[in-house]
Design an enzyme around this catalytic site. Sequence first.
Site, short mmCIF file in Angstrom:
data_model
loop_
_atom_site.label_atom_id
_atom_site.label_comp_id
_atom_site.label_asym_id
_atom_site.label_seq_id
_atom_site.Cartn_x
_atom_site.Cartn_y
_atom_site.Cartn_z
N ASP A 65 -14.33 4.87 -5.38
CA ASP A 65 -14.10 3.56 -5.98
C ASP A 65 -14.97 2.46 -5.37
O ASP A 65 -15.65 2.67 -4.36
CB ASP A 65 -12.61 3.19 -5.85
CG ASP A 65 -12.04 3.47 -4.46
OD1 ASP A 65 -12.82 3.63 -3.51
OD2 ASP A 65 -10.80 3.51 -4.33
N ASN A 134 1.89 2.76 -1.75
CA ASN A 134 2.59 2.90 -3.03
C ASN A 134 2.17 4.16 -3.78
O ASN A 134 2.44 4.32 -4.97
CB ASN A 134 2.37 1.66 -3.91
CG ASN A 134 0.89 1.47 -4.27
OD1 ASN A 134 0.05 2.32 -3.98
ND2 ASN A 134 0.58 0.35 -4.91
N HIS A 136 -0.95 5.20 -4.31
CA HIS A 136 -2.21 5.20 -5.05
C HIS A 136 -3.22 6.15 -4.41
O HIS A 136 -3.23 6.37 -3.21
CB HIS A 136 -2.77 3.79 -5.29
CG HIS A 136 -3.34 3.08 -4.11
ND1 HIS A 136 -2.92 1.82 -3.73
CD2 HIS A 136 -4.33 3.41 -3.26
CE1 HIS A 136 -3.63 1.44 -2.68
NE2 HIS A 136 -4.49 2.39 -2.37
N GLU A 141 -3.41 2.83 -9.40
CA GLU A 141 -2.14 2.23 -9.02
C GLU A 141 -0.98 2.91 -9.76
O GLU A 141 -1.19 3.60 -10.75
CB GLU A 141 -2.16 0.74 -9.36
CG GLU A 141 -3.21 -0.06 -8.56
CD GLU A 141 -2.77 -0.38 -7.14
OE1 GLU A 141 -1.91 0.35 -6.57
OE2 GLU A 141 -3.28 -1.37 -6.58
C1 GLP Z 1 -7.48 1.81 -0.40
C2 GLP Z 1 -8.49 2.80 -1.02
C3 GLP Z 1 -7.94 4.19 -1.05
C4 GLP Z 1 -7.31 4.47 0.30
C5 GLP Z 1 -6.04 3.66 0.45
C6 GLP Z 1 -5.40 3.76 1.83
O1 GLP Z 1 -7.07 0.84 -1.26
N1 GLP Z 1 -8.97 2.44 -2.32
O2 GLP Z 1 -8.97 5.11 -1.37
O3 GLP Z 1 -6.97 5.82 0.41
O4 GLP Z 1 -6.25 2.33 0.09
O5 GLP Z 1 -6.07 2.97 2.77
P1 GLP Z 1 -5.95 3.15 4.33
O6 GLP Z 1 -6.61 4.45 4.64
O7 GLP Z 1 -6.68 1.99 4.92
O8 GLP Z 1 -4.51 3.17 4.63
#
Ligand code: GLP
Length: 260
Positions: A65, A134, A136, A141
Amino acid sequence: MRVIPVNNYQEMSDLAAELFIQEIKNDPEVVLGLATGGTPEATYRSLIQKSQDLDLSRIHTFNLDEYEGLSPSHPNSYHRYMAERLFEPLQLKASQTHLPRGDAADLENEAERYEQLIQEKGGVDVQLLGIGENGHIGFNEPGTSFTSRTHIVDLKPSTREANARYFEKKEDVPNRAITMGIASIMDSRRIILLASGERKKQAMAKLLNEDKTQDFPASILQDHPYVTIIADEPALSAVSFEKGEPAAEYMADQREWELR
Ligand code: GLP
């Protein structure tokens, strides 16, 4: 889904890097799916350290992304994140690394282009995933269709909040992003999902103990034939295992176990 419990963030990261190294050794033309966020940072550091003797000249990478409106050189873009943490240290050529462009003039076209490019390169062999609190995956989402392909998403306030730590001000976090869809992610031949820390314990309990629902995007992974979850003790602390044993008992002998 195969779960490998580990003690802490570093163990999770070293193991994930090791699995990636094996993938590259097995197939020097492997297509890797990569993720951003805090979770994979040490995996990338470990991969850099362990990759000295690897031939990386023919691998390709696809990221999940990118934020809308951020150019590849923007300090908070995922392009920049990947360049600094992995692509530059590994000296990968720009032609080997792919992310959707959040600053494309026509984002719908960009989503289609990205999806086609993944197909052209033969699809993702092994996809690294983190998980949002959540549920995702990528930026898909809650509520996102399980049949979605690369698309534009409105970020939930909770996601913008969770990611605000990377930006100077909370208001700077973009409202939208472009992300591989859930069906695109499910097309990957193998998936490695990482989870570390208490912050992820509810998400892991839902993923491992509850039924599949579009309200919790990661739950679709229950249908994937080849998912390896590497999670540490705090992230597994709310999961009930078969026969109701607590995570710690499984961790004691460090064995891998199957759920569902
Ligand atoms: C972000 C990314 C995801 C990631 C998630 C968790 O928004 N788009 O690809 O896995 O949130 O983030 P973190 O690893 O900082 O907890």
